[in-house]
Scaffold this active site. Structure first.
Site, PDB file in Angstrom:
ATOM      1  N   ILE A 103       0.864  -1.179   0.000  1.00 61.75           N
ATOM      2  CA  ILE A 103       0.000   0.000   0.000  1.00 61.75           C
ATOM      3  C   ILE A 103       0.899   1.226   0.000  1.00 61.75           C
ATOM      4  CG2 ILE A 103      -1.991  -1.094   1.102  1.00 61.75           C
ATOM      5  CD1 ILE A 103      -1.137  -0.005   3.762  1.00 61.75           C
ATOM      6  N   ASP A 104       0.341   2.363  -0.382  1.00 62.03           N
ATOM      7  CA  ASP A 104       1.137   3.580  -0.535  1.00 62.03           C
ATOM      8  C   ASP A 104       1.729   4.041   0.795  1.00 62.03           C
ATOM      9  OD1 ASP A 104       0.388   3.594  -3.193  1.00 62.03           O
ATOM     10  OD2 ASP A 104      -1.286   4.964  -2.875  1.00 62.03           O
ATOM     11  N   LYS A 105       2.798   4.814   0.695  1.00 59.10           N
ATOM     12  CA  LYS A 105       3.480   5.349   1.876  1.00 59.10           C
ATOM     13  C   LYS A 105       2.508   6.030   2.835  1.00 59.10           C
ATOM     14  CE  LYS A 105       6.657   9.068   3.197  1.00 59.10           C
ATOM     15  NZ  LYS A 105       7.537  10.156   2.717  1.00 59.10           N
ATOM     16  N   THR A 115      -0.741   5.839   2.984  1.00 55.69           N
ATOM     17  CA  THR A 115      -1.963   5.083   3.280  1.00 55.69           C
ATOM     18  C   THR A 115      -1.693   4.202   4.483  1.00 55.69           C
ATOM     19  OG1 THR A 115      -2.664   5.063   0.965  1.00 55.69           O
ATOM     20  CG2 THR A 115      -3.624   3.401   2.393  1.00 55.69           C
ATOM     21  N   ARG A 136      -7.215   6.053  -5.518  1.00 57.61           N
ATOM     22  CA  ARG A 136      -6.922   7.484  -5.662  1.00 57.61           C
ATOM     23  C   ARG A 136      -7.191   7.954  -7.092  1.00 57.61           C
ATOM     24  NH1 ARG A 136      -0.942   7.809  -3.326  1.00 57.61           N
ATOM     25  NH2 ARG A 136      -1.304  10.061  -3.522  1.00 57.61           N
TER      26      ARG A 136
END
Length: 344
Positions: free
Chosen positions: A155-157, A159, A258
């Site tokens: 998952i994104d930094k 998030t 997103r």
């Protein structure tokens, strides 16, 4: 930290590359920097740390120090060497890991916002994988995914939320197939700008790298570029100018939620990459603008949280399901929006 060759300690004018960066915790007591690093970094003997310090490769707050320097809360300690880290080199680091489940085959982590999942250009240290390789002696790696041990998804930094990590090759293969088959159950909570006209819906549009900016993902509804991406969403709470939604992923493309939410005109709250860090809905009153900017400060990231994760255990065949609450920054912003709506 790997062994530091003696011949690296020669040229004062050489170009140095950052291999390690540690910010000292607020509650850290005074401690010699050589002792601190030898305790903190796996395989770093005190003697090797002292050699690196004497050669000017270790700095505190970008200043050269001696081995007897006593660290203070807030100090930033960096190790720099004359060679760039390789893409397969993972430096073990003692980092906080919020492990909510673990057995001999896998573990489930609740990742904090702000932590990068795996090392890459510009983020060689401080990542979840750096912490994992310190925590374990050995983790499996997927073919073609060298340098990212244990990972079957990410998952994104900025998030927050759940990730499953494989501890054995069998677990990695089994879990990777579940992701490939889209049988993994994942739900996210997101705060989006505006109020959708429907209470639920599905976004079915390919996602791929933007032609204008390779760091940003774009949507291709005609399917002519990118990869198939499907996001199911439903409204949990309308908050006038923003809405709390739940997203269920069929696919797991980079920045999928997103990019999809931007595509349908409802970018995530405070998502700087996809236009959510500006006031997209609401009044022109200065009081409202001040309120929104206060919310941005409370939640200095995109409002996205990986709330639940379900999969079949690779060894027992048992259906596993995990769920975690919203982190405090996300909760605080929701509370402020609810209070704002009720006061109007």
């Amino acid at each position: 930290m790997s062994e530091i060759p003696e011949d690296l300690f020669e040229d004062e004018d050489e170009i140095l590359f950052e291999h390690l960066s540690i910010k000292v915790d607020k509650g850290q007591s005074a401690l010699r920097v050589d002792k601190f690093l030898s305790d903190k970094v796996a395989n770093a003997t005190r003697n090797k740390v002292q050699q690196a310090i004497d050669s000017g490769y270790v700095k505190v707050n970008d200043q050269k120090i001696k081995s007897n320097y006593k660290i203070k809360p807030g100090d930033v300690i960096t190790l720099q060497l004359p060679h760039e880290p390789s893409h397969t080199e993972v430096i073990p680091e003692q980092l906080p890991l919020n492990i909510i489940y673990e057995d001999p085959y896998l573990l489930v982590v609740n990742k904090a916002a702000g932590m990068v999942v795996h090392p890459a250009h510009g983020n060689w240290t401080g990542t979840l994988v750096n912490g994992l390789v310190y925590y374990f002696n050995q983790l499996p790696e997927m073919p073609g995914n060298i340098g990212r041990p244990g990972l079957v998804h990410r998952i994104d930094k900025d998030t927050s939320g759940l990730l499953v990590i494989a501890k054995t090759e069998k677990a990695m293969t089994h879990l990777a197939k579940q992701f490939f088959d889209h049988s993994i159950e994942r739900t996210y909570l997101a705060l989006i700008w505006g109020e959708p006209q429907e209470d639920e819906g599905t976004v079915h549009a390919h996602v791929g790298r933007s032609f204008k900016n390779r760091k940003v993902m774009d949507t291709f509804p005609d399917g002519d570029f990118g990869k198939e991406a499907i996001t199911h969403w439903k409204v949990l709470k309308y908050l006038r100018y923003v809405t709390l939604i739940q997203c269920h992923l069929e696919t797991g493309r980079t920045h999928q939620i997103r990019a999809h939410m931007k595509y349908i005109g409802h970018p995530l709250f405070n998502d700087a990459v996809y236009g959510g860090d500006k006031i997209r809905k609401g009044t022109q009153f200065s009081k409202y603008k001040s309120f929104v900017h206060n919310c941005f400060e409370l939640l200095p990231r995109q409002a996205l949280h990986a709330k639940s994760l379900g999969f079949v255990h690779p060894t027992t065949g048992e259906k596993m399901y995990f769920e975690v609450d919203l982190p405090e920054d996300f909760k605080a912003v929701l509370d402020k929006w609810e209070g704002y709506v009720q006061s109007e």
